[in-house]
Design a protein around this motif. Structure first.
Motif, short mmCIF file in Angstrom:
data_model
loop_
_atom_site.label_atom_id
_atom_site.label_comp_id
_atom_site.label_asym_id
_atom_site.label_seq_id
_atom_site.Cartn_x
_atom_site.Cartn_y
_atom_site.Cartn_z
N MET A 171 -3.89 -34.95 -34.61
CA MET A 171 -4.76 -35.86 -35.36
C MET A 171 -5.26 -35.22 -36.66
N SER A 172 -4.69 -34.07 -37.02
CA SER A 172 -5.11 -33.33 -38.23
C SER A 172 -6.58 -32.96 -38.17
N ASP A 173 -7.00 -32.47 -37.02
CA ASP A 173 -8.38 -32.04 -36.80
C ASP A 173 -8.36 -30.57 -36.37
N PRO A 174 -8.13 -29.65 -37.34
CA PRO A 174 -7.97 -28.24 -36.96
C PRO A 174 -9.23 -27.61 -36.39
N ILE A 175 -10.39 -28.05 -36.82
CA ILE A 175 -11.64 -27.43 -36.34
C ILE A 175 -11.79 -27.64 -34.83
N HIS A 176 -11.69 -28.91 -34.41
CA HIS A 176 -11.80 -29.17 -32.98
C HIS A 176 -10.59 -28.64 -32.21
N GLY A 177 -9.43 -28.66 -32.86
CA GLY A 177 -8.25 -28.09 -32.22
C GLY A 177 -8.43 -26.63 -31.92
N ILE A 178 -8.96 -25.88 -32.87
CA ILE A 178 -9.22 -24.45 -32.67
C ILE A 178 -10.25 -24.24 -31.57
N GLU A 179 -11.28 -25.08 -31.55
CA GLU A 179 -12.29 -24.96 -30.49
C GLU A 179 -11.65 -25.15 -29.11
N SER A 180 -10.81 -26.16 -28.98
CA SER A 180 -10.18 -26.43 -27.69
C SER A 180 -9.21 -25.31 -27.30
N LEU A 181 -8.45 -24.83 -28.27
CA LEU A 181 -7.49 -23.76 -27.97
C LEU A 181 -8.21 -22.45 -27.65
N THR A 182 -9.33 -22.21 -28.30
CA THR A 182 -10.13 -21.01 -27.98
C THR A 182 -10.65 -21.10 -26.55
N GLN A 183 -11.11 -22.30 -26.16
CA GLN A 183 -11.55 -22.48 -24.79
C GLN A 183 -10.39 -22.29 -23.82
N THR A 184 -9.21 -22.71 -24.24
CA THR A 184 -8.01 -22.51 -23.40
C THR A 184 -7.79 -21.05 -23.08
#
Length: 237
Positions: A171-184
């Protein structure tokens, strides 16, 4: 996560003087399934189905046994029969959806998952697999909703955070994407692809070269070879 819904223990009771009943055969088949003796379980369920060809529980279980043996094409018509015998159970719908996923027929899988979750909205496995189908269809916003629902029930499910992150990047949302991947990676430090996506996103979207390179090197150390090109091109200069 492709969990299959196996059996509920409801079966029609019928007895023969020298032959096992449907219930006895069902229990024997379940024991074989528990032991992961899939071929033997299939044979037991075939015995049961000669006694009662419309036993929905046995049909669903046989389909699962076939699925677990990699006989996807054979499993689907068995799930069809299970649905014909009892269309009110979510299990054969869910299992047929999983089989369609294996065939990469994501739209067909989605239709089955939609019915399965309507029949039992409490089953987060359905939501997870439906989200995965939507992710493969690049329907990122809908996929995100399913993964969020899974996480709300189980906030420690690393794979749900991982796929949520992929949906957010889609969805071109790198900020939330990074947050989710960091939690991963906080929950699963062995997820090499998560480190890889963190690395390329930090570098390409946020210009964080040192942080991104650290993640890419971690991905490579975990065996994710795609990271090597990025490291050579951007981290060794």
């Amino acid at each position: 996560m492709k969990k299959l819904a196996l059996v509920g223990l409801l079966a029609v009771m019928s007895f023969w003087a020298c032959s096992p009943s449907e219930e006895e055969l069902l229990q024997a088949g379940i024991q074989k399934m528990d032991a992961q003796a899939w071929s033997e379980a299939e044979s037991v369920f075939d015995q049961l189905l000669t006694l009662n060809p419309t036993n929905a529980t046995a049909l669903n279980a046989k389909g699962v046994a076939l699925f677990q043996q990699g006989k996807i094409q054979e499993a689907i018509p068995v799930f069809d029969l299970a649905i014909q015998s009892d269309s009110t159970s979510y299990k054969p719908w869910f299992n047929r959806g999983n089989a369609k996923m294996e065939q990469e027929k994501y739209k067909e899988a989605l239709a089955d998952f939609n019915i399965a979750t309507a029949l039992d909205p409490s089953q987060t496995d359905i939501l997870f697999n439906r989200g995965t189908a939507l992710l493969n269809m690049e329907e990122y916003e809908d996929a995100l909703l399913d993964f969020q629902a899974v996480i709300q029930v189980d906030p420690n499910q690393a794979e749900a955070f991982f796929r949520k992150g992929k949906a957010e990047l889609g969805m071109s949302d790198p900020i939330h994407g990074i947050e989710s991947l960091t939690q991963t990676v906080n929950l699963d430090s062995k997820n090499a692809e998560a480190y890889y996506l963190l690395g390329i996103t930090k570098m390409s979207a946020l210009g964080q070269k040192s942080e991104g390179c650290a993640d890419l090197k971690m991905a490579l150390s975990l065996g994710y070879q795609e990271a090597e090109t990025w490291i050579k091109d951007f981290c060794e200069n």
